[in-house]
Design an enzyme around this catalytic site. Structure first.
Site, PDB file in Angstrom:
ATOM      1  N   HIS A   1       0.836  -1.201   0.000  1.00 14.02           N
ATOM      2  CA  HIS A   1       0.000   0.000   0.000  1.00 14.02           C
ATOM      3  C   HIS A   1       0.877   1.259   0.000  1.00 14.02           C
ATOM      4  CE1 HIS A   1      -4.095  -1.689   1.226  1.00 14.02           C
ATOM      5  NE2 HIS A   1      -3.307  -2.736   1.034  1.00 14.02           N
TER       6      HIS A   1
ATOM      7  N   ASP B   1      -5.568   5.898   2.585  1.00 13.63           N
ATOM      8  CA  ASP B   1      -5.793   4.487   2.324  1.00 13.63           C
ATOM      9  C   ASP B   1      -7.207   4.064   2.728  1.00 13.63           C
ATOM     10  OD1 ASP B   1      -3.860   1.941   1.738  1.00 13.63           O
ATOM     11  OD2 ASP B   1      -5.573   1.399   3.008  1.00 13.63           O
TER      12      ASP B   1
END
Ligand code: UDP
Length: 471
Positions: free
Chosen positions: A20, A119
């Site tokens: 990520h 995120d």
């Protein structure tokens, strides 16, 4: 008309896992290269990766917040999923991130960015954005196909229509015929027992609906039907701006070949080496590693194999068959720890990739024109496998039947050897490689001036400028 001289300021807040964090840092660099002042929010233990990656970029800075590792029972400094080898520790990493809202809010209050990219695992970022009246974008670290597959499962629940865990079912109202078994889908989708992760996942989906939109690390030509499906059928506002690794990673310049991997690759014939790597989180047991070693010997292919294990204090490695390293001298290289994946995939000697199907790995393989042996373990990887095999047709499956977090399903040496031989020299090997090379070409065009990803980012920046100047 948007004020063309106004410099937008963005916050980029990645989840603490390599898969990520690396694309989000890349995204911050991409926005910075298009004139946006970009600030990455991260924690002290993750800072060096960030600093190294942004040191040559303009318009970009790093702000640190404290990661409450000790508060949730983790050792000090344990601030990334790849430092958490057990499920229990991984649960604590997730728990710690739920405690970051206040610090994040304070940074937004102090620096007043024009928009946030946060995120998916930080659903509360939508609340912070709403409080300050700025747009929040979601980043999943995943592609359109896996995003569509998970929403389709949640909406239609086809897994409830079959009578056993191994009975295949098709995804309803889906652009291609794609089948799974219950064994292959995540428990947080099946939602059989209420867990903290299920709650987080639900909150993430709900917060995406409240966000301004979603940024996807993909390119339209890779999965056009799924980009359209996510937008039109699921009604999501998205921008595709990838592959980010093609525009922002500089591994080739920064990698020091201390283990001689590249030197060795340079002496190999084109398409003669298979690369094996399972990302940053998966953690196989000794028995599975031994099967891989034997499978590689059985395939008789040259290889680079990345293993996230060090030798023990006596220099022994119980996960290797007796005499393995001696026998593979000149034929294969084991990289212990971290490999320069992008550099390896883009080397002409590499002709195939055994992958756990993490989204970044898939995109990097496609961007390098390399075909794959698919070996999904968990997360969105089973969806990604279907994309590679059924839609893109650039891979062969090793035959994984079950979703098992961290350690994966058990796969035997015969299956490994067979799939490796097939991808390197099988009847369709060259055809698949050719198709992968065509996608690589399309990926390069997508990120160039006038390409689909370049254009989508341009229109997003224009929209944000008018939005900011209006408000
Ligand atoms: N990666 C790497 N070297 C390694 C292992 C992983 O450079 O030894 C990089 C890989 O290039 C990719 C990322 O780490 O960009 C892994 O992301 P992915 O989505 O493939 O899998 P995850 O780690 O999230 O399971």
């Amino acid at each position: 008309m948007a004020d063309q001289t106004y410099q937008l300021h963005a916050f980029f807040f990645p989840f603490m896992a390599q898969g990520h964090m690396m694309p989000m840092i890349g995204m911050a660099k991409l926005f910075a290269s298009r004139g946006i002042r970009s600030t990455i929010i991260n924690t002290p233990s993750n800072a060096s990766l960030c600093e190294k990656s942004i040191r040559k970029s303009k318009n970009i800075e790093l702000l640190l917040i404290k990661f409450p590792a000790v508060e949730v029972g983790l050792p000090p400094g344990c601030e990334n999923l790849n430092q958490a080898p057990t499920l229990e520790m991984q649960g604590k990493i997730f728990k710690a991130t739920t405690l970051l809202e206040q610090q994040f809010d304070e940074l937004v209050s102090e620096h007043r960015p024009d928009f946030l990219v946060a995120d998916m695992f930080f659903p509360w970022a939508s609340d912070v954005a709403a409080k300050y009246g700025i747009p929040r974008f979601v980043f999943h670290g995943s592609g359109f196909f896996p995003l569509c597959a998970s929403l389709c499962l949640l909406r239609h629940q086809p897994h409830k229509q079959v009578s056993s865990d191994s009975e295949p079912f098709a995804l309803p109202d889906f652009p291609d015929e794609i089948k799974f078994t219950r064994n292959q889908i995540p428990s947080f989708i099946k939602q059989e027992v209420e867990t903290e992760f299920i709650k987080l996942y639900r909150a993430a989906k709900e917060s995406e609906r409240r966000s301004y939109g979603t940024l996807v690390n993909s390119f339209y030509e890779l999965e056009p039907n799924y980009a359209d499906h996510y937008r039109n059928v699921f009604g999501m506002r998205t921008w595709h701006i990838g592959p980010i690794s093609l525009v922002s990673r500089d591994d080739e310049e920064t990698y020091v070949d201390e283990h001689g991997v590249l030197n060795w690759l340079n002496s190999q014939r084109p398409n003669s080496v298979i690369y094996i790597c399972f990302g940053s989180v998966a953690n196989f047991d000794d028995a599975q590693l031994k099967e891989i070693a034997m499978g590689l010997e059985f395939s008789r292919q040259k290889f680079i194999w990345v293993v996230k294990r060090e030798k023990d204090v006596e220099g022994k490695e119980n996960w290797l068959p007796e005499g393995f390293e001696k026998r593979i001298e000149g034929k294969g290289v084991i990289v212990r720890g971290w490999a320069p994946q992008l550099v390896i995939l883009n080397h002409e000697a590499v002709g195939g990739f055994v992958t756990h199907c993490g989204w970044n790995s898939i995109l990097e393989a496609v961007g390098a024109g390399v075909s794959m042996v698919t070996w999904p373990i968990s997360a969105d990887q089973f969806y990604n496998e279907k994309l590679v095999i059924r839609v893109l047709k650039v891979g062969v499956p090793v035959g994984v039947q079950r979703y098992v977090q961290l350690v994966g399903d058990s796969i035997k040496k015969e299956a490994i050897g067979k799939a490796v031989k097939q991808i390197m020299n099988g009847e369709e090997a060259e055809e698949m490689r050719e198709r992968a090379r065509e996608f690589a070409q399309k990926a390069r065009i997508a990120v160039e001036l006038g390409g689909s990803s370049h254009n989508d980012l341009t229109s997003l920046i224009q929209e944000l400028k008018s939005h900011t100047c209006r408000s």
